[in-house]
Write an enzyme that holds these catalytic residues in place. Structure first.
Site, PDB file in Angstrom:
ATOM      1  N   LYS A  63       0.801  -1.241   0.000  1.00 41.65           N
ATOM      2  CA  LYS A  63       0.000   0.000   0.000  1.00 41.65           C
ATOM      3  C   LYS A  63       0.827   1.281   0.000  1.00 41.65           C
ATOM      4  O   LYS A  63       0.369   2.339   0.409  1.00 41.65           O
ATOM      5  CB  LYS A  63      -0.994   0.044   1.187  1.00 41.65           C
ATOM      6  CG  LYS A  63      -1.799  -1.200   1.451  1.00 41.65           C
ATOM      7  CD  LYS A  63      -2.129  -2.039   0.278  1.00 41.65           C
ATOM      8  CE  LYS A  63      -3.044  -1.481  -0.741  1.00 41.65           C
ATOM      9  NZ  LYS A  63      -3.082  -2.353  -1.958  1.00 41.65           N
ATOM     10  N   HIS A 123       7.878  -7.647  -1.443  1.00 35.72           N
ATOM     11  CA  HIS A 123       7.577  -6.875  -0.235  1.00 35.72           C
ATOM     12  C   HIS A 123       8.525  -7.273   0.901  1.00 35.72           C
ATOM     13  O   HIS A 123       8.393  -6.753   2.010  1.00 35.72           O
ATOM     14  CB  HIS A 123       6.146  -7.158   0.232  1.00 35.72           C
ATOM     15  CG  HIS A 123       5.072  -6.553  -0.629  1.00 35.72           C
ATOM     16  ND1 HIS A 123       5.143  -5.275  -1.124  1.00 35.72           N
ATOM     17  CD2 HIS A 123       3.867  -7.055  -1.030  1.00 35.72           C
ATOM     18  CE1 HIS A 123       4.032  -5.017  -1.817  1.00 35.72           C
ATOM     19  NE2 HIS A 123       3.259  -6.081  -1.785  1.00 35.72           N
ATOM     20  N   TYR A 211       6.500   8.255  -2.629  1.00 38.80           N
ATOM     21  CA  TYR A 211       5.227   8.292  -3.362  1.00 38.80           C
ATOM     22  C   TYR A 211       4.773   9.736  -3.595  1.00 38.80           C
ATOM     23  O   TYR A 211       4.430  10.126  -4.708  1.00 38.80           O
ATOM     24  CB  TYR A 211       4.194   7.518  -2.534  1.00 38.80           C
ATOM     25  CG  TYR A 211       2.797   7.465  -3.087  1.00 38.80           C
ATOM     26  CD1 TYR A 211       2.400   6.433  -3.931  1.00 38.80           C
ATOM     27  CD2 TYR A 211       1.854   8.433  -2.731  1.00 38.80           C
ATOM     28  CE1 TYR A 211       1.098   6.369  -4.414  1.00 38.80           C
ATOM     29  CE2 TYR A 211       0.554   8.372  -3.213  1.00 38.80           C
ATOM     30  CZ  TYR A 211       0.184   7.339  -4.056  1.00 38.80           C
ATOM     31  OH  TYR A 211      -1.098   7.292  -4.538  1.00 38.80           O
TER      32      TYR A 211
HETATM   33  P1  A3P Z   1      -5.086   4.439  -1.813  1.00 40.26           P
HETATM   34  O1  A3P Z   1      -5.620   3.250  -1.095  1.00 40.26           O
HETATM   35  O2  A3P Z   1      -4.686   5.532  -0.869  1.00 40.26           O
HETATM   36  O3  A3P Z   1      -5.969   4.933  -2.877  1.00 40.26           O
HETATM   37  P2  A3P Z   1       0.097  -0.625  -3.530  1.00 40.26           P
HETATM   38  O4  A3P Z   1       0.195  -0.551  -4.992  1.00 40.26           O
HETATM   39  O5  A3P Z   1       1.430  -0.611  -2.836  1.00 40.26           O
HETATM   40  O6  A3P Z   1      -0.783  -1.727  -3.094  1.00 40.26           O
HETATM   41  O7  A3P Z   1      -0.581   0.732  -3.064  1.00 40.26           O
HETATM   42  C1  A3P Z   1      -1.898   1.006  -3.399  1.00 40.26           C
HETATM   43  C2  A3P Z   1      -2.125   2.490  -3.294  1.00 40.26           C
HETATM   44  O8  A3P Z   1      -1.542   3.131  -4.428  1.00 40.26           O
HETATM   45  C3  A3P Z   1      -3.600   2.818  -3.308  1.00 40.26           C
HETATM   46  O9  A3P Z   1      -3.730   4.010  -2.531  1.00 40.26           O
HETATM   47  C4  A3P Z   1      -3.833   3.071  -4.793  1.00 40.26           C
HETATM   48  O10 A3P Z   1      -4.989   3.818  -5.054  1.00 40.26           O
HETATM   49  C5  A3P Z   1      -2.560   3.811  -5.161  1.00 40.26           C
HETATM   50  N1  A3P Z   1      -2.237   3.730  -6.598  1.00 40.26           N
HETATM   51  C6  A3P Z   1      -2.433   2.681  -7.434  1.00 40.26           C
HETATM   52  N2  A3P Z   1      -2.031   2.995  -8.670  1.00 40.26           N
HETATM   53  C7  A3P Z   1      -1.586   4.257  -8.632  1.00 40.26           C
HETATM   54  C8  A3P Z   1      -1.062   5.149  -9.618  1.00 40.26           C
HETATM   55  N3  A3P Z   1      -0.940   4.787 -10.885  1.00 40.26           N
HETATM   56  N4  A3P Z   1      -0.695   6.396  -9.228  1.00 40.26           N
HETATM   57  C9  A3P Z   1      -0.813   6.782  -7.941  1.00 40.26           C
HETATM   58  N5  A3P Z   1      -1.315   5.981  -6.956  1.00 40.26           N
HETATM   59  C10 A3P Z   1      -1.693   4.737  -7.293  1.00 40.26           C
END
Ligand code: A3P
Length: 313
Positions: A63, A123, A211
């Site tokens: 996340k 991870h 991020y």
């Molecule tokens: P939110 O839950 O705050 O919306 P991971 O990829 O490590 O699982 O993290 C998921 C988080 O990254 C989620 O955040 C998701 O919405 C966000 N996310 C996924 N794709 C993204 C992108 N292309 N650009 C920015 N954030 C992104």
């Protein structure tokens, strides 16, 4: 899973997540927590992953921007192979394009001869990476994110994965569990610290990406990423708008609105693709945290990471 591996896992400290109605049990191994399935995959990876110098490991705690980093890295390294309109990112979840070490080590090793894709995502905390990673001197990219937004993102992802409503999954309990360090591959602070210390020791080997920085300054950070992983943009590519196109292709707005990411599901997988695309909003934590929660996290973060200069609050 072999019975000996099963026996080892059963001897480890366990925690059943009450806020998820007991549907998930985590195990603690080498100072981090994860589910049995991912742990077994991680141990298998430690035993059998043979990193090569040309590999690029995309590392993150869940996340924190994994999906975005994988999309960008994939688009960068395959930009000559695929025309923009034909990239697999338009028709497949990125997790099907870039392999995940803890789930696919056998496939990664089996495909070595046929695949030219150097990317592998994991991870695993730094200290638990397979020994071959340090020995090979391969590149590592680590993405990290504001802890409070990670807590909220983690809450919704795990809740939705277990098909629980917000009423059935109390946020306060998820928060307390995270603070105790019991989160997927957590404690999160230790995850960051491990990679941070390693990046200080060998900065040429580990790129730290934030991020929020990637959001605020996509062009400079995407160029940094491309250069670091050995696929820099040429002057002509920059003039032709290749960097901007990759940023647009991998933007949340674009990827989250693709049919595959709205309604798809990987073959044989149980999680819907949409779970990886929620809101991608900085500061969403403000909609969930009480003042006390904010204070608690800030204090913990100061204690654990204050000396690093990393800004995560
Ligand atoms: P939110 O839950 O705050 O919306 P991971 O990829 O490590 O699982 O993290 C998921 C988080 O990254 C989620 O955040 C998701 O919405 C966000 N996310 C996924 N794709 C993204 C992108 N292309 N650009 C920015 N954030 C992104």
């Amino acid at each position: 899973m072999s019975s000996s591996m099963e026996e080892v896992v059963e001897t480890l400290p366990q925690h059943t997540c009450s806020w998820l109605k007991g549907k998930i049990t985590m195990h603690k191994y080498q100072d981090f927590w994860t589910s049995k399935q991912l742990l077994v995959g991680g141990i298998l990876a430690q035993q059998s992953f043979k990193a090569e110098p040309s590999d690029v490991l995309l590392c993150s705690a869940p996340k924190t921007g994994t999906t975005w980093l994988k999309s960008l890295a994939f688009a960068i390294v395959t930009r000559e192979k695929y025309d923009e309109s034909a990239t697999p990112l338009l028709t497949k979840l990125v997790h099907e394009c870039v392999p995940f070490l803890e789930r696919q080590v056998e496939e990664i090793e089996g495909n070595r001869k046929n695949s030219s894709l150097p990317l592998v995502a994991t991870h695993l905390p730094y200290a638990s990476l397979p020994n071959s990673v340090a020995a090979s001197n391969c590149k590592i990219v680590y993405i990290y994110r504001n802890i409070k937004d990670v807590i909220v993102s983690n809450y919704h992802f795990r809740r939705e994965a277990m098909k629980l409503s917000m009423e059935d999954a109390p946020f306060e309990e998820a928060f307390e569990e995270f603070c105790q360090g019991i989160s997927s591959y957590g404690p999160y602070w230790d995850h960051i610290l491990g990679y941070w210390k390693a990046s200080l020791e060998t900065p040429e080997r580990i790129l730290f990406l934030k991020y929020e920085d990637l959001k605020r300054k996509p062009t400079s950070n995407v160029k940094r990423l491309a250069e670091f992983i050995g696929h820099p943009f040429s002057v002509n590519e920059e003039k032709a708008g290749v960097v901007d196109n990759i940023i647009k292709l991998c933007s949340f707005e674009n990827l989250s609105n693709l049919e595959v990411n709205k309604t798809g599901k990987p073959e044989g997988g149980s999680l819907e693709n949409r779970l990886y695309y929620r809101k991608a909003e900085d500061g969403d934590w403000k909609n969930y945290f009480t003042d006390e929660m904010k204070e608690k996290i800030d204090k913990l973060t100061d204690e654990k990471l204050g000396h690093t200069g990393l800004v995560l609050k």
